[in-house]
Design a protein around this motif. Sequence first.
Motif, PDB file in Angstrom:
ATOM      1  N   UNK A 105       0.880  -1.179   0.000  1.00 39.19           N
ATOM      2  CA  UNK A 105       0.000   0.000   0.000  1.00 39.19           C
ATOM      3  C   UNK A 105       0.910   1.220   0.000  1.00 39.19           C
ATOM      4  N   UNK A 106       0.692   2.125  -0.946  1.00 39.59           N
ATOM      5  CA  UNK A 106       1.540   3.312  -1.055  1.00 39.59           C
ATOM      6  C   UNK A 106       0.741   4.565  -0.711  1.00 39.59           C
ATOM      7  N   UNK A 107       1.456   5.688  -0.628  1.00 43.64           N
ATOM      8  CA  UNK A 107       0.801   6.949  -0.273  1.00 43.64           C
ATOM      9  C   UNK A 107      -0.279   7.316  -1.301  1.00 43.64           C
ATOM     10  N   UNK A 108       0.055   7.097  -2.573  1.00 44.19           N
ATOM     11  CA  UNK A 108      -0.915   7.389  -3.633  1.00 44.19           C
ATOM     12  C   UNK A 108      -1.452   6.046  -4.097  1.00 44.19           C
ATOM     13  N   UNK A 109      -2.753   6.030  -4.356  1.00 44.42           N
ATOM     14  CA  UNK A 109      -3.467   4.759  -4.335  1.00 44.42           C
ATOM     15  C   UNK A 109      -3.222   3.896  -5.567  1.00 44.42           C
ATOM     16  N   UNK A 175       2.026  -7.380   4.733  1.00 43.28           N
ATOM     17  CA  UNK A 175       1.459  -6.155   4.175  1.00 43.28           C
ATOM     18  C   UNK A 175       2.429  -5.014   4.469  1.00 43.28           C
ATOM     19  N   UNK A 176       2.925  -4.382   3.415  1.00 48.65           N
ATOM     20  CA  UNK A 176       3.916  -3.308   3.561  1.00 48.65           C
ATOM     21  C   UNK A 176       3.274  -2.000   3.118  1.00 48.65           C
ATOM     22  N   UNK A 177       3.212  -1.039   4.036  1.00 49.21           N
ATOM     23  CA  UNK A 177       2.483   0.206   3.783  1.00 49.21           C
ATOM     24  C   UNK A 177       3.456   1.378   3.886  1.00 49.21           C
ATOM     25  N   UNK A 178       3.636   2.112   2.793  1.00 44.84           N
ATOM     26  CA  UNK A 178       4.566   3.249   2.781  1.00 44.84           C
ATOM     27  C   UNK A 178       3.761   4.539   2.846  1.00 44.84           C
ATOM     28  N   UNK A 179       3.742   5.176   3.991  1.00 43.18           N
ATOM     29  CA  UNK A 179       2.992   6.422   4.212  1.00 43.18           C
ATOM     30  C   UNK A 179       1.535   6.290   3.760  1.00 43.18           C
ATOM     31  N   UNK A 180       0.815   5.299   4.273  1.00 39.53           N
ATOM     32  CA  UNK A 180      -0.542   5.066   3.751  1.00 39.53           C
ATOM     33  C   UNK A 180      -1.504   6.204   4.050  1.00 39.53           C
ATOM     34  N   UNK A 181      -1.174   7.045   5.050  1.00 39.92           N
ATOM     35  CA  UNK A 181      -2.079   8.147   5.377  1.00 39.92           C
ATOM     36  C   UNK A 181      -1.473   9.501   4.993  1.00 39.92           C
TER      37      UNK A 181
END
Length: 248
Positions: A105-109, A175-181
């Motif tokens: 999951x990245x910052x931009x969807x 699950x790897x999330x880079x700045x998801x919010x």
Amino acid sequence: MPEQVSPPPLSSPAPRPIFEARGLTKVYQMGEVRVDALRGVDLDLYAGELVVLLGPSGSGKSTLLNILGGLDTPTSGTVRYAEHDLTVDDDAAMTQYRREHVGFVFQFYNLIPSLTARENVALVTEIAHDPMTPEEALALVGLAPRMDHFPSQMSGGEQQRVAIARAVAKRPQVLLCDEPTGALDAQTGVMVLEVIARVNRELGTTTVVITHNAVIAAMADRVVHFGDGHVVRIERNERRKAASELSW
Ligand SMILES: Nc1ncnc2c1ncn2[C@@H]1O[C@H](COP(=O)(O)OP(=O)(O)OP(=O)(O)O)[C@@H](O)[C@H]1O
């Protein structure tokens, strides 16, 4: 004769980490300019935990996440996921690792604008091993009623939840999330974090969340503080806060 009961072990064996990184370095050399993005990272991650990776801009967080996700390889050092050696220079093996085990999951969807939420998720479920249906994945992120809407008809937070549904529909172990919010206001960010925590809890997905926002650290099992290409320190939270308890 009394039943023989074996005594409990004096101490249970320490769990084996699912990720094991040792001495990771990453050097980017662009002409005369050398950037040491990672300067010797040792890190263990355990199955099912939620880890927040906190640190200033440019400290190497994304570089580490990309290596854990098999999107990049280190310059030196070793990194293992279960039985997979993630330092191998073998595109096919890395693609298979990512496809079978990792959701991003990245910052931009990065949704496809001409496809509905359901169709965006179906792109992944069609090629996965034992996926959820797109409907199940969208229900997990609270978007069952919005299944047939296009990205342009959804808010940023809703689009990010579709991106999370797409990432988890194949039931990845990681699950790897880079700045998801990073692109969301606080209230919407909290809703997205609630979804990430729910996936971690209900699917047992080992989850790493990168953020600049120290408040988010309270929802983690462990907080890895990063600075200048190093792990500076690691904290364990006594109690994980629910995302709904966070505000910034
Ligand atoms: N492809 C690349 N080529 C050259 N330098 C790079 C590349 N990717 C990252 N870097 C550099 O490596 C360092 C670490 O970058 P990285 O993106 O991992 O940091 P970060 O902690 O995730 O930062 P941010 O929070 O701003 O995303 C930075 O100095 C960055 O400029």
